[in-house]
Each structure stands twice: as C-alpha cells, then as structure tokens.
Design an enzyme around this catalytic site. Structure first.
Site, PDB file in Angstrom:
ATOM      1  N   ASP A  89      50.622  42.545  57.199  1.00 51.92           N
ATOM      2  CA  ASP A  89      50.178  43.834  56.683  1.00 51.92           C
ATOM      3  C   ASP A  89      49.729  44.774  57.799  1.00 51.92           C
ATOM      4  OD1 ASP A  89      50.763  43.100  54.118  1.00 51.92           O
ATOM      5  OD2 ASP A  89      48.707  42.528  53.589  1.00 51.92           O
ATOM      6  N   GLY A  90      49.129  44.230  58.849  1.00 49.72           N
ATOM      7  CA  GLY A  90      48.711  45.069  59.965  1.00 49.72           C
ATOM      8  C   GLY A  90      49.893  45.740  60.638  1.00 49.72           C
ATOM      9  N   ARG A  94      50.813  49.755  60.884  1.00 47.13           N
ATOM     10  CA  ARG A  94      51.162  50.394  62.158  1.00 47.13           C
ATOM     11  C   ARG A  94      52.494  51.125  62.039  1.00 47.13           C
ATOM     12  NH1 ARG A  94      53.166  47.987  66.909  1.00 47.13           N
ATOM     13  NH2 ARG A  94      53.033  45.927  65.937  1.00 47.13           N
ATOM     14  N   GLU A 164      42.735  52.339  52.467  1.00 50.46           N
ATOM     15  CA  GLU A 164      41.370  52.754  52.160  1.00 50.46           C
ATOM     16  C   GLU A 164      40.696  53.444  53.334  1.00 50.46           C
ATOM     17  OE1 GLU A 164      41.228  49.684  54.646  1.00 50.46           O
ATOM     18  OE2 GLU A 164      41.707  48.999  52.611  1.00 50.46           O
ATOM     19  N   ASP A 193      25.788  48.378  52.156  1.00 47.38           N
ATOM     20  CA  ASP A 193      26.390  48.034  53.446  1.00 47.38           C
ATOM     21  C   ASP A 193      27.500  49.013  53.790  1.00 47.38           C
ATOM     22  OD1 ASP A 193      24.702  45.909  53.706  1.00 47.38           O
ATOM     23  OD2 ASP A 193      26.175  44.381  53.142  1.00 47.38           O
ATOM     24  N   ALA A 205      43.762  45.014  49.021  1.00 46.73           N
ATOM     25  CA  ALA A 205      43.355  44.796  50.408  1.00 46.73           C
ATOM     26  C   ALA A 205      41.833  44.652  50.484  1.00 46.73           C
ATOM     27  CB  ALA A 205      43.877  45.949  51.273  1.00 46.73           C
ATOM     28  N   ALA A 207      39.486  46.515  49.412  1.00 48.98           N
ATOM     29  CA  ALA A 207      38.834  46.811  48.134  1.00 48.98           C
ATOM     30  C   ALA A 207      38.811  45.594  47.218  1.00 48.98           C
ATOM     31  CB  ALA A 207      39.544  47.981  47.448  1.00 48.98           C
ATOM     32  N   PHE A 208      39.852  44.788  47.279  1.00 49.79           N
ATOM     33  CA  PHE A 208      39.933  43.555  46.487  1.00 49.79           C
ATOM     34  C   PHE A 208      38.819  42.600  46.904  1.00 49.79           C
ATOM     35  CE2 PHE A 208      41.621  39.232  45.941  1.00 49.79           C
ATOM     36  CZ  PHE A 208      41.971  39.244  44.592  1.00 49.79           C
ATOM     37  N   SER A 209      38.638  42.437  48.214  1.00 46.76           N
ATOM     38  CA  SER A 209      37.592  41.543  48.724  1.00 46.76           C
ATOM     39  C   SER A 209      36.197  42.058  48.390  1.00 46.76           C
ATOM     40  CB  SER A 209      37.732  41.391  50.247  1.00 46.76           C
ATOM     41  OG  SER A 209      38.990  40.851  50.585  1.00 46.76           O
TER      42      SER A 209
END
Length: 324
Positions: A89-90, A94, A164, A193, A205, A207-209
């Site tokens: 995904d990174g 990019r 995000e 936080d 991504a 947001a899911f975590s």
C-alpha cells in the site's frame, strides 16, 4: 481501457523487496514484447537494475529501448497510460502522488502483506499484465481530500490525501485539545491523541485501526474518527462528501502535525485550524475484475466466514418446504 497511439507505463517499485528486480524485469519483458514502453524513475533505476551500470541489462522489444529513465518530478507520469506500482500500500500511495497530477490511473501489484489498495497478487503478475496489454481493464475514480492549514485566517500550508489526514500532537506528550466543526457549525470539543479525516478508500487503513467504520468505495463520504478521545461524545462520524470539516487546535494547547497518507506533513501551530473538503482531483484506479468489495475485504483481512449458507441454499430449502 487504453486509447490508441504509443503506449507507455511508468513503473514504481518498492526498493526493499528482495523479489523486486525479478518482478520488475518480468513486467518489462511482458510490456516490451507487446510494444509497450516502460519508464522508471532515475532514483529507482539502480535498485531495480534498469540503469546502464547494473545487471541484468534492460531487455528490448518491438518498441525499441525497453526502459526510459525519467526524473522524479510531477511530470514523470504525464503521457503514460498508467502507473504500475510493485509493492504494498505504501508503494501504491507513492505511485498515486505521481499519477494524480497527470490524471492517469494506478495499477497495484501486491508484494507486501495486506496490500488492500493493490489489485492483484504477485503470483498473478502475468495474468494481470496480460489484461493491461489487451486493454482488458476499467478505470474508476476514488475521491480524495484537499487539506488546508490556516493561522489567523491566513492559509499557511495545504496538501491532499487519498486515505486520510491524521492530526496528531507534535510532541507526542499530553493531550491534543481540539474543537470539531462540520459545515460551519461546532460539533464537539474534546481532548484526544489525534483525529482523522478519511475517505472511503482510507476507511480500511489507519481509520480502520482507530475504530472507524468500513465504507464501501462506491459510497462517497467524509469520515471523522477521533483517536483515544477523552469525551463522552467523540464517536466516528460519516458526513456528506460535500461537507466541510474543520478541526481547530486550542490556543493554549499543543502544536500539532497533520500527516497526509502517512507520507507528507503539514505543521499545525497551536490556535491553528485544519480544513478538509472533497479533493479537486480524484485518484484513478485500474480495476481488473468485478469481484464484490465484500469478497475483497474477506480475502485481504482473512475474515472467517465459516457457517455462511448464502441465499441460494436458503431459497432451495424454502422451495422444498413449499413442495411438502
């Protein structure tokens, strides 16, 4: 599907993957044998062994030189049919940074772990690129968000994100005090936080975590997800895609940082304000199949579905009962 004329594809690869050289050169062979040119970035050419000093030497095909090395700039993908991202995904994110200003789509081949943004796994490389060669694919647009930082009503920084914008305490110490605003109206003030503003694509991504909902990509919306908020009402929100989301950092609080897709940053000084709206330009996506999003989610997250019977079996059972 691609149009007529010369075809060229920009390759973006994860330099840290052991298998990247073999995979990249396999892609080059498939494309050049089909008369499709390949571009690689100058700063990636050595790691993928597509420069004149490295082995194996670039392959050639009907298109002539197999690989054209280009500078890493906003114009790198201009004129290409698509950007091919080899990695996770990174790497896809990019690639999207270069594809978006050129208005060309991205095809992701997963060499990472989950690779939720990617369209095919590495073991299906030949099949996936064969579809590209034949023009057997479709392109869909995914919404982005445009992000602006204001200080005393003056724009000081701006950027965009596909997944995000994550607003976090710059010092990582203490609580970030914020006020959330939607469509020009205050919604809630709380300590946290951090707080995320995400797209449907980003809902699987960070947001899911952070406990946000999974949103099907066909649904356009903006998501707001507080992270570890100290408040009774600080729940994830799903707003209209046309909403204007703002997060104000209180003047007596901490400086903050806005992370865009975890790759680019904007500084948010105390007393500053972050505004997020639907992006002016989407990221375009190469789709090779029409599998339902639910199937993709189950496969990527390895979700248990044991015990599912499905509608077909239910209907057949009802038919048997009706005959009795």
């Amino acid at each position: 599907m691609s149009g007529s004329g010369d075809r060229e594809i920009l390759l973006i690869a994860h330099p840290g993957r052991a298998e990247i050289v073999e995979t990249a050169h396999r892609a080059a062979k498939i494309f050049t044998e089909a008369g499709i040119g390949l571009r690689v970035l100058a700063d990636e050419a050595p790691s993928t062994r597509f420069d004149s000093r490295a082995e194996p030497a670039p392959v050639t095909g009907p298109a002539g030189d197999a690989v054209r090395v280009v500078e890493h700039s906003a114009a790198a993908a201009v004129g290409c049919e698509m950007v091919l991202a080899l990695g996770g995904d990174g790497t896809f994110l990019r690639a999207a940074e270069l594809a978006r200003p050129a208005s060309v789509p991205v095809l992701g081949i997963n060499l990472g772990r989950i690779g939720f943004l990617t369209e095919a796994e590495a073991e299906h490389l030949d099949e996936a690129l064969g579809q590209v060669v034949r023009g057997d694919y479709r392109v869909e647009d995914r919404m982005t968000i445009d992000v602006t930082v204001r200080v005393e009503d003056e724009v000081v920084e701006s950027g965009w994100a596909l997944n995000e914008a994550s607003i976090e305490n710059a010092s990582r110490m203490g609580v970030l005090e914020v006020v959330l605003e939607v469509d020009g109206r205050p919604v809630s003030a709380f300590g946290c936080d951090g707080i995320l503003i995400a797209t449907p694509t980003g809902s699987t991504a960070y947001a899911f975590s952070a406990g946000g909902p999974v949103v099907w990509p066909e649904l356009e919306a903006l998501l707001v997800i507080p992270s570890n908020a100290h408040a009774l009402f600080a729940r994830p929100l799903v707003t209209s895609p046309e909403s204007r989301i703002a997060v104000e950092s209180v003047a007596t609080g901490h400086d903050a940082i806005v992370f865009l897709d975890g790759r680019r940053t904007l500084a948010l000084p105390r007393g500053g304000r972050v505004e997020a709206v639907r992006g002016s330009e989407p990221v375009r996506w190469v789709r090779l199949d029409s599998a339902p999003f639910a199937d993709r989610m189950v496969r990527k997250f390895q979700l248990p579905v044991t015990g599912w019977r499905g509608r077909r079996r239910t209907e057949s059972t009802r038919a048997d009962r009706d005959q009795d």
